[in-house]
Design a protein around this motif. Structure first.
Motif, PDB file in Angstrom:
ATOM      1  N   SER A 305      45.249 -54.553   4.098  1.00  0.00           N
ATOM      2  CA  SER A 305      46.171 -54.602   3.433  1.00  0.00           C
ATOM      3  C   SER A 305      47.502 -54.306   4.382  1.00  0.00           C
ATOM      4  O   SER A 305      48.647 -54.691   4.003  1.00  0.00           O
ATOM      5  N   TRP A 306      47.361 -53.659   5.484  1.00  0.00           N
ATOM      6  CA  TRP A 306      48.682 -53.114   6.529  1.00  0.00           C
ATOM      7  C   TRP A 306      49.144 -54.165   7.181  1.00  0.00           C
ATOM      8  O   TRP A 306      48.284 -55.222   7.623  1.00  0.00           O
ATOM      9  N   GLY A 307      50.408 -54.481   7.372  1.00  0.00           N
ATOM     10  CA  GLY A 307      51.174 -55.502   7.849  1.00  0.00           C
ATOM     11  C   GLY A 307      51.010 -55.265   9.554  1.00  0.00           C
ATOM     12  O   GLY A 307      50.409 -54.171   9.959  1.00  0.00           O
ATOM     13  N   GLU A 308      51.557 -55.845  10.115  1.00  0.00           N
ATOM     14  CA  GLU A 308      51.569 -56.094  11.784  1.00  0.00           C
ATOM     15  C   GLU A 308      52.494 -55.241  12.137  1.00  0.00           C
ATOM     16  O   GLU A 308      52.891 -54.981  13.301  1.00  0.00           O
ATOM     17  N   ARG A 309      53.474 -54.618  11.434  1.00  0.00           N
ATOM     18  CA  ARG A 309      54.412 -53.465  11.933  1.00  0.00           C
ATOM     19  C   ARG A 309      54.593 -52.635  10.906  1.00  0.00           C
ATOM     20  O   ARG A 309      54.462 -52.680   9.815  1.00  0.00           O
TER      21      ARG A 309
END
Length: 724
Positions: A305-309
């Motif tokens: 669920s964590w984004g790319e930034r």
């Protein structure tokens, strides 16, 4: 509406951030001040600062400034003011006084003169005498004395604004909420959040950074859950204006959750502190928004669920002893490796009181901010987590073997003469005291940053880390000279001298061997026989600086039940047993040290049935109700500054955890017993709440022998008793 002047206080180092924040509330900067800012604006802006400031401690409405070169002058200035405009009729007030000068030498006297002036002013104007209430007062008058001038104001905030209301559990002292907010701002979190970034804290403790990050991203007012402010009974209060601001805050809180909510994830090795974090998250109303779980940094892994930034921001612990710093370097390296592996493209901030360990992270820092964690100097190191910013992780403790060699004969003569002088002073003193193990030299000369210890004809040398201003090659040359001079002056064979440099050790356990020589030998101290090893471990098995503490225990142990927590090699227990302790229990997590302690007791003829040594995690043992029925008359506790060993139930950070440790140890102490508490963290500050709970007396000065007087803060020591 009329303009007012306010003095807004904040943590040291946050002043410029605070001025920018206050400008957003409509408060114009008048001038900066240490740990605060003077600003000007309407009352609405002052209210807004109370409700919305993430950085402030207090918002003080300025009333007047009066001369205060003498007590009489101070009184005359206070009594001349119109206090009926600020103290409610038939109400109560208190005075918070700060500062001193030649005439007003303590805050209690200064506060009394201000109180007298306020009471006489109101009575002189025909008003009823107001009550003075140390606690629960309607209004708090702020009085700050500086350079003969007294600044008077009304504290609009009440309790310090850093207290948001979600942290109530005692025992562990995490970052204050407003300092956490400052770290987030310096790290660029508001911009990262607005651009869709997520937030992670791999060593989250009780969750302060996570909660502040979530409140910031969701536009939640820091003062939204605060029950009462200092201005609510002030005669100048405008309830309708305040109500409109509270309603605006609720509307913004509702709107803040309508868009994308970032991920807020926190981890910590200590399951106890994670339980505290969950309670704080619930009190902050952030269930379902902030997630925490028990997981060591070595097992850190990103979730789908964590984004790319996003932002990784954390506040790791830090240690003092060589063995603890070895652990710490591995912890920082693990942090850098995990973040670079799992979160490339993110930003990372590390707030630390040991910034030299930034080298161990393995990334180039692009920005550093100097701040304070309470009174402790610290730095915020910022990193862009990109492969091109990676570098070889380095332990800040030095590397390589050094061969004895004199490079500069004149410089070497300086060391030679100093050692000869010390042999005539410290050496002769030790001989007269029948002390065979002592510190001969402790960085007496800046050119030779060494600690040289004598162990009954053998020599143990430790190299201190050279300052950045000293060239590495020059430091190595000086060490080589020292290794050539020391055996000559002390008349010992080079084979009987051991030199330890602060260099990289593999692994994270403080108990791992450096070598495997098995070279143990016995030394003597005040009638006790103790086994030491100069080569195989980071420490020798005997902390020389604690010699007076052990002697005191020996003289006061007759007939007493003795408990030695974090017992190391059991030297203090040997002294207690030789001194006539009726029984003893010694606890340490390391099987190596437990065996060593048992050997030391056996060398001194102690009965193993009466003097027991057990392998145990002292944190878990103290918290275990099953052991609560064991009481002792004399307890010695000298914990490490920092430990995150896999054998432990959690992480030990002595500055954060000492209050809990002492309170738990006191539960095992008999009613007329004594706890001897010591530690060697140089920046240690005792939890002031302990002073009201127990009889606490610092005895550090009496525990420093002649050979450590050059370094009187090698350790600190307290005697703690139950209140009569």
């Amino acid at each position: 509406m009329s303009k007012h002047v306010f003095f807004v206080t904040c943590p040291k180092g946050v002043e410029y951030l605070l001025a920018d924040e206050l400008a957003d509330f409509g408060l114009a900067l008048v001038r900066n001040a240490p740990a605060g800012a003077w600003v000007e604006g309407e009352l609405e802006a002052g209210y807004r600062a109370c409700l919305w400031s993430r950085l402030a401690n207090r918002v003080i409405l300025h009333v007047a400034e009066v001369p205060a070169d003498s007590a009489e002058q101070l009184y005359d200035g206070v009594v001349a003011l119109d206090w009926q405009a600020h103290i409610p009729a038939a109400g109560s007030f208190r005075v918070a006084f700060l500062g001193h000068n030649n005439a007003i030498r303590n805050t209690q006297f200064g506060a009394q003169k201000v109180k007298d002036g306020i009471v006489d002013s109101i009575r002189g104007a025909g008003g009823a005498r107001p009550n003075v209430a140390p606690k629960g007062a309607d209004v708090t008058v702020s009085a700050r004395l500086n350079r003969g001038r007294l600044s008077l104001g009304i504290d609009l905030s009440g309790h310090s604004l850093h207290m948001r209301g979600y942290r109530t559990d005692k025992g562990i002292a995490p970052l204050k909420e407003n300092l956490a907010a400052a770290l987030l701002m310096r790290s660029g979190w508001p911009e990262i959040a607005s651009n869709g970034g997520d937030f992670v804290d791999p060593m989250c403790g009780s969750g302060t950074l996570l909660i502040e990050a979530a409140m910031m991203a969701l536009d939640l007012a820091p003062g939204r859950k605060k029950e009462q402010f200092g201005f609510e009974k002030w005669p100048g209060h405008q309830p309708e204006l305040w109500l409109s601001l509270r309603q605006e805050a609720e509307r913004r809180a509702h709107e803040g959750k309508q868009g994308r909510v970032p991920v807020f994830a926190g981890f910590d090795q200590d399951s106890r502190v994670i339980a505290t974090a969950w309670k704080n998250i619930q009190r902050a109303g952030l269930e379902g928004v902030v997630h925490v779980e028990a997981r060591p940094v070595q097992d850190f892994a990103r979730a789908e669920s964590w984004g790319e930034r996003g932002l990784v921001l954390t506040n790791p612990p830090y240690g003092e002893r060589l063995s603890e710093r070895k652990e710490l370097s591995g912890l920082y390296q693990s942090l850098g490796e995990a973040v670079l592996r799992e979160l490339p493209g993110w930003r990372m901030g590390v707030f630390t009181g040991a910034p030299e360990f930034g080298k161990s992270i393995g990334l180039r820092s692009f920005k550093q901010y100097k701040l304070f964690n309470g009174k402790l100097p610290a730095q915020l190191l910022l990193f862009e987590v990109k492969p091109e910013n990676a570098m070889v992780a380095r332990d800040p403790e030095g590397t390589g073997e050094i061969q004895p060699r004199i490079v500069n004969a004149e410089r070497a003569d300086m060391l030679r003469n100093r050692l000869k002088k010390n042999l005539k002073t410290v050496g002769q003193w030790a001989k007269k005291q029948d002390i065979g193990c002592y510190r001969l030299y402790d960085a007496d000369m800046p050119e030779y940053a060494l600690a040289i210890d004598v162990y009954e004809g053998r020599v143990h040398v430790q190299e201190y880390q050279a300052p950045k201003s000293v060239d590495e090659r020059a430091a190595r040359e000086r060490l080589a000279e020292a290794l050539a001079v020391i055996p000559e002056v002390l008349e010992v064979e080079p084979a009987k001298m051991v030199c330890k440099q602060r260099q990289r050790q593999s692994g994270t356990s403080q108990y791992e061997k450096r070598e495997a020589s098995g070279e143990y030998f016995n030394v003597h101290e005040h009638g006790c026989v103790l086994k030491v090893n100069l080569r195989d471990y980071l420490d020798t098995g005997l902390f020389l600086d604690h010699r007076p503490v052990r002697q005191w225990i020996q003289k006061n142990a007759q007939g007493k039940r003795f408990l030695n927590l974090f017992c190391y090699t059991g030297a203090a227990t040997v002294h207690a047993a030789v001194g006539g302790a009726s029984r003893s229990l010694s606890l340490d997590m390391s099987r190596t040290y437990v065996n060593w302690a048992q050997d030391n007791l056996a060398l001194n003829g102690a009965d193993p049935k009466k003097h027991v040594v057990e392998q145990a995690d002292c944190l878990a043992w103290l918290a275990d109700r099953k052991t609560a029925n064991q009481t002792f008359d004399l307890i010695f506790m000298d914990p490490p500054t920092f430990s995150n060993s896999a054998r432990m139930r959690g992480i030990l950070d002595i500055q954060k955890d000492h209050g809990t440790l002492i309170r738990q140890a006191m539960q095992r102490l008999s009613s007329d017993g004594l706890l001897v508490f010591s530690n060697n963290f140089r920046k240690f500050k005792l939890d002031e709440e302990l002073l009201s709970e127990f009889e606490v007396r610092e005895v550090s000065a009496s525990t420093i022998d002649k050979d450590f007087q050059r370094n009187p803060r090698i350790h600190r020591c307290w005697h703690v008793r139950h209140l009569a």
